[in-house]
Design a protein around this motif. Structure first.
Motif, PDB file in Angstrom:
ATOM      1  N   MET A   1       0.608  -1.815   0.076  1.00 50.59           N
ATOM      2  CA  MET A   1       0.026  -0.054  -0.344  1.00 50.59           C
ATOM      3  C   MET A   1       0.614   1.195  -0.229  1.00 50.59           C
ATOM      4  SD  MET A   1      -3.147   1.054   3.202  1.00 50.59           S
ATOM      5  CE  MET A   1      -3.624  -0.023   2.316  1.00 50.59           C
ATOM      6  N   THR A   2       1.153   1.996  -0.838  1.00 49.22           N
ATOM      7  CA  THR A   2       1.571   3.449  -0.844  1.00 49.22           C
ATOM      8  C   THR A   2       1.269   4.192   0.252  1.00 49.22           C
ATOM      9  OG1 THR A   2       1.057   3.416  -3.729  1.00 49.22           O
ATOM     10  CG2 THR A   2       1.682   5.006  -2.387  1.00 49.22           C
ATOM     11  N   PRO A   3       1.809   4.605   1.138  1.00 44.97           N
ATOM     12  CA  PRO A   3       1.624   5.716   2.104  1.00 44.97           C
ATOM     13  C   PRO A   3       1.002   6.511   1.925  1.00 44.97           C
ATOM     14  CG  PRO A   3       4.361   5.536   1.870  1.00 44.97           C
ATOM     15  CD  PRO A   3       3.486   4.758   0.859  1.00 44.97           C
ATOM     16  N   PRO A   4       0.292   7.602   2.472  1.00 43.42           N
ATOM     17  CA  PRO A   4      -0.430   9.226   1.974  1.00 43.42           C
ATOM     18  C   PRO A   4       1.008   9.920   2.041  1.00 43.42           C
ATOM     19  CG  PRO A   4      -0.658   8.654   3.955  1.00 43.42           C
ATOM     20  CD  PRO A   4      -0.167   7.244   3.908  1.00 43.42           C
ATOM     21  N   ILE A   5       0.472  11.488   1.253  1.00 43.91           N
ATOM     22  CA  ILE A   5       2.135  12.420   0.841  1.00 43.91           C
ATOM     23  C   ILE A   5       1.648  12.746   1.205  1.00 43.91           C
ATOM     24  CG2 ILE A   5       2.721  10.823  -1.054  1.00 43.91           C
ATOM     25  CD1 ILE A   5       1.404  12.622  -2.766  1.00 43.91           C
ATOM     26  N   PRO A   6       2.222  14.390   1.834  1.00 41.52           N
ATOM     27  CA  PRO A   6       1.529  15.190   2.531  1.00 41.52           C
ATOM     28  C   PRO A   6       1.017  16.023   1.549  1.00 41.52           C
ATOM     29  CG  PRO A   6       4.054  15.402   2.696  1.00 41.52           C
ATOM     30  CD  PRO A   6       3.231  14.206   2.399  1.00 41.52           C
ATOM     31  N   LEU A   7       0.223  16.856   1.451  1.00 42.95           N
ATOM     32  CA  LEU A   7      -0.871  18.041   1.074  1.00 42.95           C
ATOM     33  C   LEU A   7      -0.011  19.035  -0.045  1.00 42.95           C
ATOM     34  CD1 LEU A   7      -3.720  19.028  -0.393  1.00 42.95           C
ATOM     35  CD2 LEU A   7      -3.597  20.921   1.875  1.00 42.95           C
ATOM     36  N   SER A   8       1.147  19.603   0.563  1.00 43.17           N
ATOM     37  CA  SER A   8       2.103  20.065  -0.462  1.00 43.17           C
ATOM     38  C   SER A   8       2.774  19.070  -1.529  1.00 43.17           C
ATOM     39  CB  SER A   8       3.504  21.019   0.779  1.00 43.17           C
ATOM     40  OG  SER A   8       3.990  19.635   1.245  1.00 43.17           O
ATOM     41  N   GLN A   9       2.996  18.177  -0.715  1.00 38.31           N
ATOM     42  CA  GLN A   9       3.638  17.577  -2.429  1.00 38.31           C
ATOM     43  C   GLN A   9       2.675  16.543  -3.596  1.00 38.31           C
ATOM     44  OE1 GLN A   9       5.570  13.812  -0.900  1.00 38.31           O
ATOM     45  NE2 GLN A   9       6.040  13.182  -2.561  1.00 38.31           N
ATOM     46  N   TRP A  10       1.612  17.070  -3.333  1.00 41.31           N
ATOM     47  CA  TRP A  10       0.321  16.022  -3.927  1.00 41.31           C
ATOM     48  C   TRP A  10       0.055  17.608  -4.991  1.00 41.31           C
ATOM     49  CZ3 TRP A  10      -4.438  18.976  -4.252  1.00 41.31           C
ATOM     50  CH2 TRP A  10      -5.445  18.675  -5.634  1.00 41.31           C
ATOM     51  N   ALA A  11       0.056  18.997  -4.183  1.00 41.30           N
ATOM     52  CA  ALA A  11      -0.145  20.099  -5.073  1.00 41.30           C
ATOM     53  C   ALA A  11       1.447  19.581  -5.802  1.00 41.30           C
ATOM     54  CB  ALA A  11      -0.250  21.249  -4.172  1.00 41.30           C
ATOM     55  N   GLU A  12       2.063  19.939  -6.183  1.00 40.26           N
ATOM     56  CA  GLU A  12       3.586  20.159  -6.185  1.00 40.26           C
ATOM     57  C   GLU A  12       3.519  19.063  -7.742  1.00 40.26           C
ATOM     58  OE1 GLU A  12       6.608  19.723  -4.080  1.00 40.26           O
ATOM     59  OE2 GLU A  12       6.662  21.701  -2.692  1.00 40.26           O
ATOM     60  N   GLN A  13       2.839  17.733  -7.507  1.00 43.75           N
ATOM     61  CA  GLN A  13       2.986  17.342  -8.695  1.00 43.75           C
ATOM     62  C   GLN A  13       2.025  17.226  -9.417  1.00 43.75           C
ATOM     63  OE1 GLN A  13       2.232  13.539  -6.104  1.00 43.75           O
ATOM     64  NE2 GLN A  13       4.496  12.849  -6.068  1.00 43.75           N
ATOM     65  N   ASN A  14       0.780  18.061  -9.181  1.00 42.97           N
ATOM     66  CA  ASN A  14      -0.578  18.197 -10.176  1.00 42.97           C
ATOM     67  C   ASN A  14      -0.650  19.742 -10.319  1.00 42.97           C
ATOM     68  OD1 ASN A  14      -2.387  15.352  -9.745  1.00 42.97           O
ATOM     69  ND2 ASN A  14      -1.234  15.827  -7.800  1.00 42.97           N
ATOM     70  N   GLY A  15       0.672  20.767 -10.049  1.00 36.95           N
ATOM     71  CA  GLY A  15       0.479  21.778 -10.606  1.00 36.95           C
ATOM     72  C   GLY A  15      -0.732  22.797  -9.684  1.00 36.95           C
ATOM     73  N   VAL A  16      -0.869  22.796  -8.926  1.00 41.89           N
ATOM     74  CA  VAL A  16      -1.449  23.505  -8.279  1.00 41.89           C
ATOM     75  C   VAL A  16      -1.153  24.306  -7.105  1.00 41.89           C
ATOM     76  CG1 VAL A  16      -3.812  23.414  -6.462  1.00 41.89           C
ATOM     77  CG2 VAL A  16      -3.731  21.797  -8.162  1.00 41.89           C
ATOM     78  N   PRO A  17      -1.471  25.510  -6.949  1.00 41.38           N
ATOM     79  CA  PRO A  17      -0.685  26.627  -6.332  1.00 41.38           C
ATOM     80  C   PRO A  17      -1.174  25.925  -4.191  1.00 41.38           C
ATOM     81  CG  PRO A  17      -1.787  28.011  -7.539  1.00 41.38           C
ATOM     82  CD  PRO A  17      -2.083  26.109  -7.804  1.00 41.38           C
ATOM     83  N   ARG A  18      -0.131  25.549  -3.516  1.00 47.12           N
ATOM     84  CA  ARG A  18      -0.080  25.602  -2.669  1.00 47.12           C
ATOM     85  C   ARG A  18      -1.534  25.815  -1.549  1.00 47.12           C
ATOM     86  NH1 ARG A  18       5.882  24.434   0.655  1.00 47.12           N
ATOM     87  NH2 ARG A  18       6.549  22.776  -1.194  1.00 47.12           N
ATOM     88  N   ARG A  19      -1.777  27.261  -1.722  1.00 47.51           N
ATOM     89  CA  ARG A  19      -2.959  28.126  -0.937  1.00 47.51           C
ATOM     90  C   ARG A  19      -3.521  27.219  -1.262  1.00 47.51           C
ATOM     91  NH1 ARG A  19      -2.761  32.843   2.252  1.00 47.51           N
ATOM     92  NH2 ARG A  19      -0.132  32.704   1.840  1.00 47.51           N
ATOM     93  N   THR A  20      -4.424  27.750  -2.946  1.00 45.25           N
ATOM     94  CA  THR A  20      -4.853  26.673  -3.491  1.00 45.25           C
ATOM     95  C   THR A  20      -5.216  25.412  -2.615  1.00 45.25           C
ATOM     96  OG1 THR A  20      -4.999  28.354  -5.626  1.00 45.25           O
ATOM     97  CG2 THR A  20      -6.605  26.362  -5.523  1.00 45.25           C
ATOM     98  N   ALA A  21      -4.895  24.289  -2.294  1.00 45.11           N
ATOM     99  CA  ALA A  21      -5.249  23.451  -1.419  1.00 45.11           C
ATOM    100  C   ALA A  21      -4.688  23.897  -0.678  1.00 45.11           C
ATOM    101  CB  ALA A  21      -3.397  22.194  -2.382  1.00 45.11           C
ATOM    102  N   TYR A  22      -5.115  24.632   0.022  1.00 43.35           N
ATOM    103  CA  TYR A  22      -5.284  24.281   1.063  1.00 43.35           C
ATOM    104  C   TYR A  22      -6.831  25.431   1.793  1.00 43.35           C
ATOM    105  CZ  TYR A  22      -1.080  23.406   3.786  1.00 43.35           C
ATOM    106  OH  TYR A  22       0.143  22.071   3.280  1.00 43.35           O
ATOM    107  N   ASN A  23      -7.177  26.030   1.084  1.00 44.65           N
ATOM    108  CA  ASN A  23      -7.853  26.686   0.458  1.00 44.65           C
ATOM    109  C   ASN A  23      -9.441  25.536   0.265  1.00 44.65           C
ATOM    110  OD1 ASN A  23      -7.368  29.184   1.237  1.00 44.65           O
ATOM    111  ND2 ASN A  23      -7.113  29.489  -0.974  1.00 44.65           N
ATOM    112  N   TRP A  24      -8.874  24.185  -0.499  1.00 43.83           N
ATOM    113  CA  TRP A  24      -9.688  23.664  -1.291  1.00 43.83           C
ATOM    114  C   TRP A  24      -9.981  22.533   0.124  1.00 43.83           C
ATOM    115  CZ3 TRP A  24      -7.724  21.520  -6.311  1.00 43.83           C
ATOM    116  CH2 TRP A  24      -7.432  22.898  -7.505  1.00 43.83           C
ATOM    117  N   VAL A  25      -8.931  22.544   0.777  1.00 44.21           N
ATOM    118  CA  VAL A  25      -9.226  21.496   2.163  1.00 44.21           C
ATOM    119  C   VAL A  25     -10.257  22.518   2.916  1.00 44.21           C
ATOM    120  CG1 VAL A  25      -7.977  20.050   3.966  1.00 44.21           C
ATOM    121  CG2 VAL A  25      -6.838  20.520   1.606  1.00 44.21           C
ATOM    122  N   LYS A  26      -9.839  23.533   3.072  1.00 49.00           N
ATOM    123  CA  LYS A  26     -11.037  24.250   4.370  1.00 49.00           C
ATOM    124  C   LYS A  26     -11.830  24.067   3.705  1.00 49.00           C
ATOM    125  CE  LYS A  26     -11.116  28.878   6.691  1.00 49.00           C
ATOM    126  NZ  LYS A  26     -10.284  30.762   6.577  1.00 49.00           N
TER     127      LYS A  26
END
Length: 346
Positions: A1-26
């Motif tokens: 099973m692949t371990p979970p990854i930090p949101l910042s890493q996911w954002a970088e892999q998918n070309g999403v600004p970190r602030r945008t990703a955190y706003n999506w979570v919120k």
């Protein structure tokens, strides 16, 4: 099973600004499953971990498991795990405002403390049946009713539960006196249905529907469902209630504490209804309009909004008290003295 990854890493892999990703979570708009750790860190679950919703580990249970895997000198096995604290924590997490959920997850840390948890059900029963009602009556202005709780038996075991639960058979005379005190205050506060203003009262009643979904502990259907099986044990072909409150006890508690809530919020619903009557050309003392009248289309939503606004501070205060009670129960610490709190009206 692949371990979970930090949101910042996911954002970088998918070309999403970190602030945008955190706003999506919120805002609950992140397009992939994620888990928030005890420290509040957001971990994105990979494709291998995406399961049907019913198969996913609840965030509180996950946090509890993480807390139980502390260093060996602190954690010594399943002795310190409590199914009740796990169930309570999950239900509390699901019930509070989204901004309170990180604080709810932190309750997994005291839940995992190295003390036996055999007493937690009766401690919870004591809080539900003695401590919280006193605070609730203070918050809703029913001070004379609140003063009737400091002398109640402290619930520490099965016998004291039978004697001390406020809606039990042993409390019948006390409950009758409490009901009279509550009814007297409700009459004096002019929060009862007013026959002199039928149009206003009909609209106000529409708003009270919003109370049906009030989410604090003794109002929650989910809490009753979670506690009921944990309060019972099988003895051959019989099911016995051997711990604290079951589903029926919590339902009775709901009836005991509902009146102050209705009394507290009705004035704001009534004020909103009176305004709507004026806008619609209806005198307050007119008969209630017939079904289909346009005022109902206005009044249903507006009066519900008024009730939700009135109940919001009471709900928030109740959730804060519940989180503190969870911590004290998990750690085995005493509740605050009721006499002083009730005497101060706080």
């Amino acid at each position: 099973m692949t371990p979970p990854i930090p949101l910042s890493q996911w954002a970088e892999q998918n070309g999403v600004p970190r602030r945008t990703a955190y706003n999506w979570v919120k805002n609950g708009k992140l397009p992939v499953p994620f888990h928030r750790t005890i420290t509040g860190r957001v971990m994105v679950l990979t494709d291998d971990e995406q399961q049907d919703k019913g198969d996913r580990v609840h965030p509180f249970s996950q946090a509890y498991a993480e807390a139980l895997n502390l260093p060996a000198e602190v954690y010594s096995g399943a002795t310190y795990y409590s199914p009740l604290l796990d169930a309570w924590g999950r239900d509390l997490y699901d019930s509070v405002d989204v901004d309170l959920r990180p604080a709810a997850l932190h309750l997994a840390i005291p839940a995992a403390c190295n003390r036996p948890k055999r007493d937690v059900f009766f401690r919870l029963a004591d809080w539900l049946g003695r401590v919280e009602p006193a605070a609730w009556y203070v918050d809703t202005g029913f001070l004379e009713a609140a003063k009737m709780f400091p002398g109640r038996p402290v619930i520490v075991d099965a016998d004291s539960f039978l004697r001390g639960w406020p809606t039990g058979a042993h409390s019948f005379e006390w409950r009758d006196r409490l009901d009279k005190v509550v009814d007297e205050y409700a009459d004096q506060s002019a929060a009862r249905y007013d026959d002199a203003e039928p149009a206003v009262e009909m609209l106000a009643e529409y708003g009270l529907v919003a109370l049906d979904t009030a989410g604090f502990v003794w109002r929650r259907e989910s809490m009753r469902n979670a506690l009921d099986p944990l309060s019972r044990e099988r003895d051959g072909d019989r099911t016995l209630q051997v711990h604290g409150p079951d589903r029926g006890d919590l339902w009775d508690l709901k009836a005991l504490l509902n009146e102050p809530m209705y009394t507290s919020v009705r004035p704001l619903a009534r004020a909103t209804a009176r305004m709507l009557c004026a806008q619609s050309g209806i005198a307050p003392d007119d008969p209630a309009p017939a079904d289909g009248h346009p005022v109902y289309e206005l009044g249903y939503g507006a009066c519900k909004a008024a009730v939700r606004a009135a109940i919001a501070p009471l709900v928030h205060a109740a959730h804060v008290r519940e989180m503190e009670a969870f911590r004290l129960v998990a750690l085995g610490k005493s509740f605050p003295e009721l006499g002083e709190a009730v005497g101060n009206g706080a």
